[in-house]
Scaffold this motif. Sequence first.
Motif, short mmCIF file in Angstrom:
data_model
loop_
_atom_site.label_atom_id
_atom_site.label_comp_id
_atom_site.label_asym_id
_atom_site.label_seq_id
_atom_site.Cartn_x
_atom_site.Cartn_y
_atom_site.Cartn_z
N ALA A 104 0.83 -1.21 0.00
CA ALA A 104 0.00 0.00 0.00
C ALA A 104 0.87 1.26 0.00
N GLN A 105 1.90 1.27 0.85
CA GLN A 105 2.78 2.44 0.93
C GLN A 105 3.56 2.63 -0.36
N ALA A 106 4.08 1.53 -0.93
CA ALA A 106 4.89 1.61 -2.15
C ALA A 106 4.08 2.15 -3.33
N LEU A 107 2.76 1.88 -3.32
CA LEU A 107 1.93 2.29 -4.44
C LEU A 107 1.18 3.60 -4.18
N GLY A 108 1.57 4.28 -3.08
CA GLY A 108 1.05 5.64 -2.87
C GLY A 108 0.08 5.80 -1.71
N GLY A 109 -0.13 4.73 -0.93
CA GLY A 109 -1.02 4.83 0.23
C GLY A 109 -0.28 5.32 1.47
N MET A 110 -1.03 5.45 2.57
CA MET A 110 -0.45 5.89 3.85
C MET A 110 -0.65 4.84 4.92
N VAL A 111 0.41 4.59 5.69
CA VAL A 111 0.39 3.60 6.78
C VAL A 111 0.89 4.27 8.05
N ILE A 150 -3.98 3.57 6.42
CA ILE A 150 -4.92 4.66 6.77
C ILE A 150 -5.58 5.21 5.51
N THR A 151 -4.79 5.32 4.45
CA THR A 151 -5.30 5.79 3.15
C THR A 151 -4.81 4.83 2.08
N PRO A 152 -5.70 4.14 1.38
CA PRO A 152 -5.25 3.25 0.31
C PRO A 152 -4.77 4.05 -0.90
N PRO A 153 -3.94 3.42 -1.74
CA PRO A 153 -3.51 4.09 -2.97
C PRO A 153 -4.69 4.36 -3.90
N ALA A 154 -4.54 5.35 -4.76
CA ALA A 154 -5.56 5.63 -5.78
C ALA A 154 -5.77 4.39 -6.63
N GLY A 155 -7.02 4.09 -6.93
CA GLY A 155 -7.34 2.95 -7.80
C GLY A 155 -7.47 1.62 -7.09
N PHE A 164 -12.68 -1.92 12.99
CA PHE A 164 -11.33 -1.76 13.52
C PHE A 164 -10.31 -1.53 12.40
N THR A 165 -10.49 -2.24 11.30
CA THR A 165 -9.54 -2.19 10.17
C THR A 165 -10.30 -1.90 8.88
N PRO A 166 -10.55 -0.62 8.56
CA PRO A 166 -11.37 -0.29 7.39
C PRO A 166 -10.79 -0.77 6.06
N TYR A 167 -9.45 -0.86 5.99
CA TYR A 167 -8.80 -1.26 4.72
C TYR A 167 -8.01 -2.55 4.94
N ALA A 168 -8.72 -3.62 5.31
CA ALA A 168 -8.08 -4.89 5.68
C ALA A 168 -7.73 -5.75 4.48
N GLY A 169 -8.31 -5.45 3.32
CA GLY A 169 -7.97 -6.20 2.10
C GLY A 169 -8.09 -5.27 0.92
N LEU A 178 -2.63 -7.90 -4.79
CA LEU A 178 -3.62 -8.05 -3.72
C LEU A 178 -2.90 -8.01 -2.39
N SER A 179 -3.50 -7.38 -1.38
CA SER A 179 -2.88 -7.44 -0.05
C SER A 179 -3.95 -7.50 1.03
N VAL A 180 -3.60 -8.19 2.13
CA VAL A 180 -4.55 -8.36 3.24
C VAL A 180 -3.84 -8.14 4.57
N GLN A 181 -4.56 -7.54 5.53
CA GLN A 181 -4.00 -7.28 6.85
C GLN A 181 -3.98 -8.55 7.73
#
Length: 234
Positions: A104-111, A150-155, A164-169, A178-181
Amino acid sequence: MPRITIIETGLVSPKNRELYGSYPQMFEHMIGAADAAVTFNTVSIPAGEPLPDVGGLEAILITGSSAGVYDGFDWIAPLEEFVRAAHDGKVPMVGVCFGHQLIAQALGGMVRKSEKGWGLGRHVYDIAPHNGLIEGAHIAIACSHQDQVITPPAGATTILSSDFTPYAGLLYAGGTTLSVQPHPEFSVGFALACCEMVAHKGDAPDSVVATAKTSLAEPLESELLGGAITRFLT
């Protein structure tokens, strides 16, 4: 036969490794249960092994780690480059826990470390309808994390979520990443061992650890997510 390259980003303690295996061994067991024809190659970052050339890989799986993706370790930036190259090259790729956050971070998201504290034990996630990967409305999987996307990448499309985990997959733009928490590779025994480790460190309130341990008496649906990951990679 399909070949999956496992990028090991963290080590299980020697005691727990004897009991439950390394992270790559856990994934080999999970994937092997879903498709016995798959073969594996492991690249261990903690052992100082260099990242392979993405061009020669059939599929990639990035494991969990006690590291944070925002920590300043010298191997994180090259791993992010590797992720972007695999994503751009449409090599099937899956990340779990640390792997989820790193992709997620590598593709532009926030962790970051979540103010909600530790996610431990058995958590139930909502499955996004018509996501093309996982059937059903809900899935129960073991988790062990403080950090969150906290913020997924665009797209990126959210396919697993909870309060608890809004962006778990996340399924990323292009459909090959694909990624999963949560941890479908964890046995109940290892999930309990993770609770013990957190308790030992004093990182989480006793009540959180106790609730997590109790939750693991309920069945996990790891095979459902493990099967979806296997199909995705192969």
